[in-house]
Design an enzyme around this catalytic site. Structure first.
Site, short mmCIF file in Angstrom:
data_model
loop_
_atom_site.label_atom_id
_atom_site.label_comp_id
_atom_site.label_asym_id
_atom_site.label_seq_id
_atom_site.Cartn_x
_atom_site.Cartn_y
_atom_site.Cartn_z
N LYS A 78 -17.78 -30.92 -13.02
CA LYS A 78 -18.27 -31.98 -13.73
C LYS A 78 -19.96 -31.28 -13.58
O LYS A 78 -20.43 -31.51 -12.13
CB LYS A 78 -18.00 -33.56 -13.46
CG LYS A 78 -18.38 -34.23 -13.98
CD LYS A 78 -18.11 -35.98 -13.56
CE LYS A 78 -18.30 -37.58 -14.31
NZ LYS A 78 -18.51 -38.16 -14.11
N SER A 153 -15.30 -41.33 -16.88
CA SER A 153 -16.69 -40.54 -18.20
C SER A 153 -15.78 -39.48 -17.41
O SER A 153 -16.31 -38.29 -17.52
CB SER A 153 -18.08 -41.06 -16.76
OG SER A 153 -18.11 -40.68 -15.08
N SER A 177 -14.21 -43.43 -12.84
CA SER A 177 -14.25 -42.18 -13.73
C SER A 177 -12.97 -40.90 -13.51
O SER A 177 -13.51 -40.24 -14.43
CB SER A 177 -15.79 -42.32 -13.80
OG SER A 177 -16.92 -43.05 -13.95
#
Length: 481
Positions: A78, A153, A177
């Site tokens: 990420k 997210s 997330s």
């Protein structure tokens, strides 16, 4: 053999027995990415990963394997986790052009043991969002149905695993997330106990809740990577040791395990498809000899409010560092310092990020601090955490749907942001109490959208949770590779 449909452990088996080269397997994943770029899971695929793969293939040929237990394991990361000499933007224009000068502790541990980092993945800007639409690089699509969001997210990290563009990925989980996009995309999503993985090198959103997590098709892969990345770190004073004798994961009966269902998370509040799936999930577990009891935790009604008070307060402090002086993109006009800060942050932060910063500053103001923020911290520490600690004295795990709702349609206009925040109501529990939690892919609705089930374990008993989850997957015949 489809080389882009493999677990990490299978990849390593193939390369150690010389049946495949790491380079060829990585190329298969890269080809999948090139064919389906429109999913927008990657911000950047690392071209130098192919050179690293060649180098490790030479190591294998020359039998130079000492201290490389993760050799050949391909992992996407990420865009809020620092990788030395790679761009780090948190999917925000304000950090455009910033190159990380160091590795996060988790990244360093992976590299030192032979793992290959293959790209950085899309996300909601600064990890603020539940849809992966709030990104400077555009929305990430759900590989199961591209008219729907993948969840956020960490949506990019979920998408590249679900679309077989990576066998494994790292995300971050502050209030769900990792688990929410895992549920929406039909894969496994695991959040370790708070402190189980060092947060050094993870761009901070809400430091009390942030935790690096994992996406995979394989519970064994999650346990393996956790084993090699967990543990205390001198660079993170909140890090703790969580490794225990539940690893390696064992095949065991589910008979006699005690699970809790929270009464206040009523099926009446859920989407119809989610409610039906959760009811069936409970019946499936009961049929395997598991005991399920319904418990009342009235404080659950405060959970979402507490999370959305504490997290923006911490975010407003953590994001104060992005002034344009030290990091990323800068405006060039000659302005006073205050005007420079104002224009820089107004121009380069998204509306969702600004909304949470403003909310956090409002809640910290002299007039409202004791009324909201201090009260939220008091209720969390004195009521909610003790209540869940007491519950875990009589049960082994808590089960919930991962989300009360199905994936939203892309582009849905949330005139009331609370509707989006409500998708976190089940997942924030684990973050508030610091417990490990996992989302298991359980069912699909008539539109092919995935519905996940969440299992929450005891704090610092991560491998116990993974072991139980492995046996749930095995006995219920849940899909995996």
């Amino acid at each position: 053999m489809d080389l882009s449909n493999l677990t990490l452990t299978k990849i390593q088996e193939l390369v150690l027995t010389r049946k495949c080269k790491i380079y060829d397997i990585l190329l298969a994943y890269k080809n999948n990415y090139e064919l389906n770029k429109d999913i927008n899971g990657y911000i950047e695929f690392f071209d130098d990963s192919l050179e690293i793969a060649k180098r490790y293939d030479d190591c294998l040929k020359n039998c130079e394997l000492e201290d490389l237990p993760l050799i050949g394991m391909l992992i996407a990361v990420k865009d809020n986790i620092s990788i030395q000499d790679k761009s780090l933007t948190c999917a925000s224009e304000i950090l455009k052009g910033y190159i990380s000068p160091y590795d996060a502790t988790v990244i360093k541990r992976l590299k030192n043991k032979g793992a290959i980092l293959i790209g950085r993945t899309n996300m909601d800007e600064f990890a603020m969002g539940s849809t992966c639409e709030f990104s400077y690089y555009g929305a990430t699509l759900n590989p199961l149905n591209r008219e729907y969001v993948i969840g956020g997210s960490s949506g990019g990290s979920a998408a590249v695993v679900a679309a077989f563009q990576a066998p494994f990925s790292l995300g971050s989980d502050t209030g769900g997330s990792v688990r929410l996009p895992a549920s929406f995309s039909g894969i496994l999503g695991f959040k370790p106990s708070y402190g189980g993985l060092s947060r050094y090198g993870l761009a901070s959103y809400a430091s009390s809740f942030d935790q690096i997590g994992f996406f995979s098709h394989s519970i064994e892969d999650i346990a393996l990577i956790l084993k090699h990345t967990c543990g205390s770190d001198k660079m993170d004073s909140t890090s703790v040791d969580i490794f225990d004798d539940f690893y390696p994961l064992k095949i065991e009966s589910l008979q006699g395990k005690n699970l809790a269902v929270i009464k206040e998370l009523s099926e009446d509040l859920m989407d119809k498809n989610v409610a039906n799936s959760f009811a069936k999930f409970k019946l499936d577990l009961l049929s395997k000899g598991i005991n399920i009891k319904e418990v009342s935790i009235e404080e659950i009604n405060f959970i979402l409010s507490i999370y959305y008070i504490i997290s923006p307060v911490e975010a407003s402090s953590n994001l104060a560092r992005y002034t344009g002086l030290c990091y990323g993109k800068r405006i060039s006009e000659g302005l006073s310092l205050n005007d420079f800060y104002f224009k820089h942050r107004s121009n380069f932060l998204s509306e969702e990020v600004k909304r949470r910063i403003v909310l956090g500053n409002y809640l910290l103001s002299e007039r409202y601090d004791s009324k909201y923020y201090a009260k939220a911290c008091e209720i969390l520490q004195n009521l909610i955490i003790p209540k869940f600690n007491k519950l875990f004295e009589s049960c082994d795990f808590i089960i919930t749907p991962t989300s009360f709702v199905k994936p939203f349609r892309l582009g849905l206009d949330f005139d009331d942001p609370v509707k989006m925040y409500y998708s976190d109501i089940c997942t924030v529990i684990a973050n508030l109490i610091g417990a490990p939690a996992i989302s298991l892919p359980y069912s699909k609705d008539e539109e092919g959208l995935s519905i996940g089930m969440q299992i929450i374990g005891r704090s610092k008993k991560d491998f116990e949770l993974l072991s139980f989850s492995k046996n749930v997957i095995r006995e219920l015949g849940l899909n995996g590779i």
